[in-house]
Design a protein around this motif. Structure first.
Motif, PDB file in Angstrom:
ATOM      1  N   UNK A 288       0.833  -1.211   0.000  1.00  0.00           N
ATOM      2  CA  UNK A 288       0.000   0.000   0.000  1.00  0.00           C
ATOM      3  C   UNK A 288       0.866   1.258   0.000  1.00  0.00           C
ATOM      4  N   UNK A 289       2.053   1.184   0.623  1.00  0.00           N
ATOM      5  CA  UNK A 289       2.963   2.347   0.586  1.00  0.00           C
ATOM      6  C   UNK A 289       3.475   2.590  -0.832  1.00  0.00           C
ATOM      7  N   UNK A 290       3.781   1.512  -1.543  1.00  0.00           N
ATOM      8  CA  UNK A 290       4.197   1.639  -2.946  1.00  0.00           C
ATOM      9  C   UNK A 290       5.565   2.274  -3.155  1.00  0.00           C
ATOM     10  N   UNK A 291       6.479   2.058  -2.224  1.00  0.00           N
ATOM     11  CA  UNK A 291       7.851   2.572  -2.377  1.00  0.00           C
ATOM     12  C   UNK A 291       8.769   1.378  -2.667  1.00  0.00           C
ATOM     13  N   UNK A 292       9.558   1.482  -3.725  1.00  0.00           N
ATOM     14  CA  UNK A 292      10.345   0.325  -4.162  1.00  0.00           C
ATOM     15  C   UNK A 292      11.805   0.686  -4.434  1.00  0.00           C
ATOM     16  N   UNK A 293      12.667  -0.335  -4.334  1.00  0.00           N
ATOM     17  CA  UNK A 293      14.084  -0.082  -4.673  1.00  0.00           C
ATOM     18  C   UNK A 293      14.362  -0.519  -6.113  1.00  0.00           C
ATOM     19  N   UNK A 294      15.572  -0.202  -6.581  1.00  0.00           N
ATOM     20  CA  UNK A 294      15.826  -0.489  -7.994  1.00  0.00           C
ATOM     21  C   UNK A 294      15.985  -1.987  -8.255  1.00  0.00           C
ATOM     22  N   UNK A 295      16.318  -2.783  -7.209  1.00  0.00           N
ATOM     23  CA  UNK A 295      16.490  -4.218  -7.437  1.00  0.00           C
ATOM     24  C   UNK A 295      15.168  -4.867  -7.875  1.00  0.00           C
ATOM     25  N   UNK A 296      14.086  -4.493  -7.203  1.00  0.00           N
ATOM     26  CA  UNK A 296      12.796  -5.109  -7.550  1.00  0.00           C
ATOM     27  C   UNK A 296      12.267  -4.574  -8.890  1.00  0.00           C
ATOM     28  N   UNK A 297      12.894  -3.497  -9.359  1.00  0.00           N
ATOM     29  CA  UNK A 297      12.500  -2.920 -10.657  1.00  0.00           C
ATOM     30  C   UNK A 297      13.458  -3.326 -11.777  1.00  0.00           C
TER      31      UNK A 297
ATOM     32  N   UNK B 149      13.293   1.446 -18.571  1.00  0.00           N
ATOM     33  CA  UNK B 149      13.494   2.835 -18.116  1.00  0.00           C
ATOM     34  C   UNK B 149      12.240   3.663 -18.398  1.00  0.00           C
ATOM     35  N   UNK B 150      11.616   3.391 -19.542  1.00  0.00           N
ATOM     36  CA  UNK B 150      10.413   4.142 -19.920  1.00  0.00           C
ATOM     37  C   UNK B 150       9.280   3.940 -18.915  1.00  0.00           C
ATOM     38  N   UNK B 151       9.106   2.689 -18.496  1.00  0.00           N
ATOM     39  CA  UNK B 151       8.043   2.379 -17.521  1.00  0.00           C
ATOM     40  C   UNK B 151       8.349   3.063 -16.194  1.00  0.00           C
ATOM     41  N   UNK B 152       9.600   3.003 -15.768  1.00  0.00           N
ATOM     42  CA  UNK B 152       9.965   3.610 -14.483  1.00  0.00           C
ATOM     43  C   UNK B 152       9.733   5.130 -14.546  1.00  0.00           C
ATOM     44  N   UNK B 153      10.146   5.723 -15.655  1.00  0.00           N
ATOM     45  CA  UNK B 153       9.989   7.181 -15.774  1.00  0.00           C
ATOM     46  C   UNK B 153       8.512   7.576 -15.803  1.00  0.00           C
ATOM     47  N   UNK B 154       7.695   6.724 -16.420  1.00  0.00           N
ATOM     48  CA  UNK B 154       6.283   7.075 -16.588  1.00  0.00           C
ATOM     49  C   UNK B 154       5.459   6.885 -15.309  1.00  0.00           C
TER      50      UNK B 154
ATOM     51  N   UNK C 208      10.961   9.592  -8.370  1.00  0.00           N
ATOM     52  CA  UNK C 208      12.170   9.297  -7.596  1.00  0.00           C
ATOM     53  C   UNK C 208      11.931   9.779  -6.169  1.00  0.00           C
ATOM     54  N   UNK C 209      12.156   8.881  -5.194  1.00  0.00           N
ATOM     55  CA  UNK C 209      11.964   9.270  -3.792  1.00  0.00           C
ATOM     56  C   UNK C 209      13.333   9.320  -3.108  1.00  0.00           C
ATOM     57  N   UNK C 210      13.315   9.452  -1.787  1.00  0.00           N
ATOM     58  CA  UNK C 210      14.598   9.527  -1.051  1.00  0.00           C
ATOM     59  C   UNK C 210      15.346   8.202  -1.142  1.00  0.00           C
ATOM     60  N   UNK C 211      16.593   8.217  -0.737  1.00  0.00           N
ATOM     61  CA  UNK C 211      17.417   7.007  -0.636  1.00  0.00           C
ATOM     62  C   UNK C 211      17.392   6.134  -1.881  1.00  0.00           C
ATOM     63  N   UNK C 212      17.417   6.753  -3.031  1.00  0.00           N
ATOM     64  CA  UNK C 212      17.431   5.991  -4.282  1.00  0.00           C
ATOM     65  C   UNK C 212      16.238   5.068  -4.440  1.00  0.00           C
ATOM     66  N   UNK C 213      15.123   5.389  -3.832  1.00  0.00           N
ATOM     67  CA  UNK C 213      13.950   4.534  -4.022  1.00  0.00           C
ATOM     68  C   UNK C 213      12.963   5.216  -4.976  1.00  0.00           C
TER      69      UNK C 213
END
Ligand SMILES: C[S@@+](CC[C@H](N)C(=O)[O-])C[C@H]1O[C@@H](n2cnc3c(N)ncnc32)[C@H](O)[C@@H]1O
Length: 280
Positions: A159-168, A173-178, A182-187
C-alpha cells in the motif's frame, strides 16, 4: 535478560510447524528446521522470551496470541517477488486479457476482475495495472485488480508503494519514468494513477470463507505461492480459487508449479514454461 536460547528442539519444531501448517497451509519439513529457527529467533528477542518452548506457549496461550500469530506469519512467509517477473508468462496473460476485452459477451459496464493471490509486496498486481495502462490506453473496458496475501506486513508495504531499484530490475526505463517518482534514498514511489487501480486484502488462501468474500474473477494469478504448501493444502487453496473463477476463467501458476495430482477440475491450456489452466 540474557541472550535467548535459539536452538529449536525437535519436539518444539514439530509443534511450531504443525501450528503454522494448520493456520496457513505452509509446510516446513525436517530439512527446513534451520530456516524456521532462523526466521523465528528474532521473535524471541523482541518478546524477551528465553527459548522456543516459551514462544510456542505464548502463541497458544498468551492474551496477545492473536497479534503474535500475525507476526508469526509475517516471519515464516517467503515474500520474494519483483516487477515484471517472468515476462513470457505475462505476455500470455496479456493475450488472455485481450481476448476477454474484445469478447462480445463483455458488456461495457462490466468490470474485468483480476486477482493476484499471494501478491507479497504488490509488484505483481501493480505490474498488471501498468500493463493494462500500456495496452488499453483508449479502451472503455473497466478493470478491477485485487492483490491479497496472508502477511499483513507485505500488504502494508504494497500500500505504501515505495520500491528499490532491485525489484524494478526487469522494468524498462520508460516504464519507471512514466509510473514512478524518484523518492529519497534511491527509491521509487509508485504514482497514484497505478496505486489507485489495485485494492489489497488480507486473505488466507486455505480459508474458503475468506476467499469467497473476494467474489468472482476472470483471471487469477497464483504464482510461486503453493510451492510452499504440501499436497493437502495445495488442494484446499486450488479448490478455493476454482470456486472464485468464472466458467472459462483462467488460472496462472508459477512456472515450476502444476496441478498434477492436485486438481482435475481445470483444463490445462498452456504448456511448457507457462502453465495456464482454464475452468471448464
Ligand atoms: C514468493 S511470494 C510470491 C509473490 C508473487 N505472486 C510473485 O510470484 O512474484 C509468495 C507469497 O505467498 C504468500 N502466502 C503464503 N501462504 C499463503 C496463504 N495461505 N494465503 C495467502 N498468501 C499466502 C506469502 O505471504 C508470500 O507473500
Amino acid at each position: 535478560m540474557e541472550y535467548p536460547n535459539t536452538n529449536l528442539s525437535d519436539e518444539i519444531f514439530y509443534k511450531l510447524k504443525n501450528l503454522i501448517y494448520d493456520i496457513s497451509g505452509i509446510y516446513f519439513n525436517e530439512q527446513k528446521k534451520y530456516l524456521l529457527e532462523a526466521r523465528l529467533s528474532r521473535r524471541l528477542s523482541i518478546l524477551d522470551l528465553p527459548n522456543f518452548e516459551d514462544y510456542y506457549n505464548y502463541l497458544k496461550y498468551s492474551p496477545k496470541k492473536k497479534s503474535e500469530i500475525k507476526e508469526l506469519l509475517n516471519s515464516v512467509t517467503t515474500n520474494e517477488t519483483s516487477f515484471f517477473r517472468d515476462s513470457p508468462q505475462l505476455d500470455v496473460f496479456m493475450d488472455v486479457l485481450k481476448q476477454i476485452v474484445i469478447a462480445p459477451s463483455v458488456s461495457p459496464n462490466k468490470k474485468i476482475r483480476i486477482w493476484s493471490a499471494g501478491c507479497s509486496t504488490g509488484e505483481e498486481p501493480y505490474t498488471i495495472a501498468m500493463m493494462i495502462k500500456e495496452n488499453f490506453p483508449f479502451s472503455n473496458a473497466k478493470f478491477d485488480i485485487i492483490g491479497s496475501d496472508i502477511s499483513e506486513h507485505v500488504l502494508d508495504s504494497a500500500k505504501r508503494g515505495i520500491y528499490n531499484d532491485y525489484t524494478l530490475r526487469n522494468a524498462s526505463k520508460g516504464i519507471i519514468a512514466k509510473y514512478f517518482n524518484k523518492a529519497d534514498n534511491d527509491s521509487f514511489a509508485l504514482k497514484d494513477e497505478i496505486k489507485n487501480m489495485v485494492g489489497f486484502y488480507n486473505v488466507n488462501l486455505v480459508d474458503a470463507k475468506e476467499v469467497k468474500n473476494l467474489d468472482i474473477f476472470d483471471i487469477v494469478l497464483c504464482r510461486n505461492v503453493i510451492i510452499y504448501f504440501d499436497d493437502e493444502s495445495k488442494k484446499r487453496a486450488i479448490s478455493n480459487i476454482y470456486e472464485s473463477l468464472k466458467i472459462g476463467g483462467h488460472l496462472f501458476l508459477g512456472h515450476s508449479e502444476s496441478l498434477h495430482f492436485i486438481s482435475t477440475s481445470f483444463k490445462l491450456v498452456g504448456f511448457g514454461k507457462t502453465p495456464l489452466y482454464r475452468k471448464e
